[in-house]
Design a protein around this motif. Structure first.
Motif, PDB file in Angstrom:
ATOM      1  N   UNK A 297      40.179 -29.538 -18.487  1.00  0.00           N
ATOM      2  CA  UNK A 297      40.979 -30.694 -18.667  1.00  0.00           C
ATOM      3  C   UNK A 297      40.235 -32.004 -19.824  1.00  0.00           C
ATOM      4  N   UNK A 298      38.613 -31.641 -20.066  1.00  0.00           N
ATOM      5  CA  UNK A 298      39.138 -32.509 -21.766  1.00  0.00           C
ATOM      6  C   UNK A 298      39.574 -32.234 -22.595  1.00  0.00           C
ATOM      7  N   UNK A 299      40.160 -31.080 -22.697  1.00  0.00           N
ATOM      8  CA  UNK A 299      40.965 -30.731 -23.703  1.00  0.00           C
ATOM      9  C   UNK A 299      42.312 -31.050 -23.774  1.00  0.00           C
ATOM     10  N   UNK A 300      42.579 -30.486 -22.561  1.00  0.00           N
ATOM     11  CA  UNK A 300      44.166 -31.164 -22.357  1.00  0.00           C
ATOM     12  C   UNK A 300      44.426 -32.960 -22.529  1.00  0.00           C
ATOM     13  N   UNK A 301      43.456 -33.562 -22.024  1.00  0.00           N
ATOM     14  CA  UNK A 301      43.381 -35.369 -22.059  1.00  0.00           C
ATOM     15  C   UNK A 301      43.202 -35.285 -23.957  1.00  0.00           C
ATOM     16  N   UNK A 302      42.528 -34.411 -24.683  1.00  0.00           N
ATOM     17  CA  UNK A 302      42.663 -34.677 -26.213  1.00  0.00           C
ATOM     18  C   UNK A 302      43.672 -34.332 -26.639  1.00  0.00           C
ATOM     19  N   UNK A 303      44.485 -33.044 -26.373  1.00  0.00           N
ATOM     20  CA  UNK A 303      46.015 -32.400 -26.695  1.00  0.00           C
ATOM     21  C   UNK A 303      46.482 -34.202 -25.911  1.00  0.00           C
ATOM     22  N   UNK A 304      46.844 -34.824 -25.101  1.00  0.00           N
ATOM     23  CA  UNK A 304      47.709 -35.531 -24.777  1.00  0.00           C
ATOM     24  C   UNK A 304      47.633 -36.851 -25.863  1.00  0.00           C
ATOM     25  N   UNK A 305      46.883 -37.237 -26.307  1.00  0.00           N
ATOM     26  CA  UNK A 305      46.429 -38.513 -27.378  1.00  0.00           C
ATOM     27  C   UNK A 305      46.760 -37.782 -29.090  1.00  0.00           C
ATOM     28  N   UNK A 306      47.273 -36.426 -29.056  1.00  0.00           N
ATOM     29  CA  UNK A 306      47.808 -35.677 -30.619  1.00  0.00           C
ATOM     30  C   UNK A 306      46.269 -35.665 -31.508  1.00  0.00           C
TER      31      UNK A 306
END
Length: 569
Positions: A297-306
């Protein structure tokens, strides 16, 4: 000889011996004139007047009565690629060697991958002419720019999906030859695809290129692209350019077969199954699964921030390590090392590693170097994320021992079931088709069984055991892909999940965190050796399957020629 003749100069005597008689060819028979034995007999007329003595002639002059042929018209200055005079385009077969076309038997019943690899490894001058299977609607031949554009778009999807460079080039060549384009040269690197087509020796080549901007893991999309290429290569299936573009657009718009929550759950189950493989119990299973899902979930959050993938891997590696350190500080009777190791299994870039080593073994060194550099960056991100947590854990007095070796439990059935669960969840993370999940799950169980039998029972080194198990994975994967005329990646990538070197990576990082750099580097070197053994074993299994399952009807010479890539004997 008289005295008067002796007083005459020598030059006059020499000239008189060959002099023509006066009177236009009639010899004068007088005592005072001296004639030569080469003088024409009397009464024999000359065809033309005698050449005067004063006129000098060349010894290369044409004899009398021979007509001089008219001088040819001067050729206009042209290109070195101009056709010879009297040689038309209808009789020209460009790039044909002096010995004729090579005797390469491309059996139509064989998979198009094998046929295109055979053509791809031949020089352009030795490739057989294509049998045009597809035509445009007006039957006037293919539109070259559109065919090249379609070829590049198909190659882009394959390369972005993790396919090897050789298979991408084979697919691009198959698309071009399906529409009758001969003398095409595809070129694939890590981020750039290009293809060149030269209609004939007198025409300028047409070259197009495309850059791969984004990569995504979706083996369902990969299988759909392979099916499209297979339909194009089939002469009994008519697919026009418009239909091919439409199907390609549907493939791009296709939704992933599994939702986001299923991917997160699969990530947790993968980490839990990996922790069981290294000797963990039910509590370790739950803790490793929780840590992996938080990291996902943290990785998905970072991916959403570019953020780049390097930081995504760094952030995703911290929750499993933090949970393991917290359990150790709380004096909970669990194996924290198994929790951290299970979390690392879900992050190790096995797919990119196998593709990079495969490109290097098949001669695509630039692409292989780029893929392995990408693996190194991902691995460095994992190392940084785990090392930061381990460093603070050591500072807070967590009793972590880098000399403790993780072992396997004495329950082979549990180990095999855990390995199959790991392969199953790995297949879900790779977005594979549901029809391939069962086969890759069984393949992963076979791989772990072979590794356990060789290493645990037989006492063979882990590197050799890993290479043998990975070789069987590659062999079975190639056989399954041949059976279904599809890519081998969905049958091999997830099956090597149980063999990934998670424990060696963890103990190397732990030793470095405790200032035991020598032990840490030694353990990391062992992890790299295991990873290389996996990649080489998978590729070797694939090559063995192609070696013993050659094209039916192809002679030994064709097989020998097809085996050459960049250089060899």
């Amino acid at each position: 000889m008289t005295d008067a003749e002796d007083r005459r100069p020598q030059s006059e005597r020499a000239r008189s011996m060959y002099a023509h008689p006066a009177g236009g060819g009639t010899a004068v028979d007088t005592e005072s004139s001296t004639t030569s034995e080469f003088t024409l007999p009397e009464g024999l007329a000359m065809g033309r007047p005698a050449v005067p003595e004063s006129e000098t002639t060349s010894e290369f002059a044409l004899p009398d009565g021979l007509d001089t042929p008219p001088a040819p018209a001067p050729e206009t200055e042209g290109s070195a690629f101009s056709l010879p005079s009297g040689f038309g385009l209808e009789t020209l077969h460009a790039f044909t060697p002096a010995t004729g076309l090579p005797a390469v038997d491309l059996v139509k019943d064989a998979p198009w991958q094998d046929r295109m690899r055979t053509v791809l490894r031949l020089p352009v001058a030795e490739r057989p002419a294509p049998e045009s299977a597809q035509r445009t609607a007006d039957e006037t031949g293919p539109a070259v720019p559109r065919v090249l554009d379609l070829t590049l778009r198909i190659g882009e999807l394959l390369l972005a999906g993790g396919e090897g460079a050789e298979d991408v080039e084979a697919a691009m060549l198959s698309v071009c030859r399906s529409y009758g384009l001969d003398r095409c040269e595809p070129n694939v690197t890590f981020t750039l695809l290009s293809i060149s087509h030269q209609p004939s020796l007198v025409d300028d080549p047409v070259t197009a290129s495309r850059t791969v901007r984004r990569r995504g893991t979706d083996y369902t999309r990969l299988a759909a692209v392979f099916q499209l290429v297979d339909d194009l290569a089939d002469p009994e299936t008519v697919v026009s350019l418009e239909e091919a573009y439409r199907r390609l657009a549907e493939i791009r718009r296709n939704r992933h077969p599994y939702p986001g929550w299923a991917l997160t759950l699969a990530n947790g189950l993968l980490a839990g199954a990996a922790s069981v493989l290294v000797g963990g119990g039910p509590l370790v299973f739950l803790c490793a699964a929780l840590g992996a899902m938080l990291g996902d979930r943290l990785a998905w959050l970072c991916a959403g921030r570019g953020l780049p993938e390097f930081y995504q891997f760094t952030v995703a590696a911290t929750p499993p390590a933090a949970i393991g350190i917290a359990l150790t500080l709380a004096n909970v009777d669990v194996r924290a090392s198994a929790v951290i190791t299970g979390g690392l299994f879900a992050l190790l870039p096995g797919r990119a590693l196998v593709a990079g080593v495969q490109d290097g073994l098949t001669g695509f060194y630039i692409t292989a170097a780029a893929r392995l550099l990408e693996v190194m960056y991902f691995f460095t991100g994992i190392v940084i994320g785990v090392l930061v947590v381990l460093y603070f854990g050591v500072k807070f007095g967590a009793p972590l021992n880098p000399d403790t070796a993780l072992g396997t439990s004495q329950q082979p059935v549990v180990q095999i079931l855990a390995s199959m669960l790991l392969s199953l969840t790995f297949a879900v993370l790779l977005q594979q088709e549901r029809s391939t999940v069962l086969m890759v799950t069984l393949n992963g169980g076979v791989a772990w069984s072979v590794y356990g039998a060789m290493h645990t029972v037989g006492g063979i080194s882990p590197v050799a055991s890993t290479a043998a198990a990975a070789g069987l994975v590659g062999l079975f994967g190639q056989l399954l892909s041949r059976y279904r005329f599809a890519s081998a990646l969905p049958y091999t990538t997830a099956a090597i999940g149980p063999l990934l070197p998670g424990s060696a990576t963890y103990f190397g990082l732990l030793a470095i965190a405790q200032n035991e750099v020598d032990k840490g580097l030694l353990s990391l070197a062992r992890a790299v050796s295991l990873a290389m053994a996996i990649a080489i074993g998978v590729n070797l299994g694939s090559e063995i399957s192609r070696l013993f399952l050659r094209l039916p009807g192809a002679g030994s010479a064709a097989g020998r020629r097809a085996a050459k890539r960049t250089r060899g004997f």
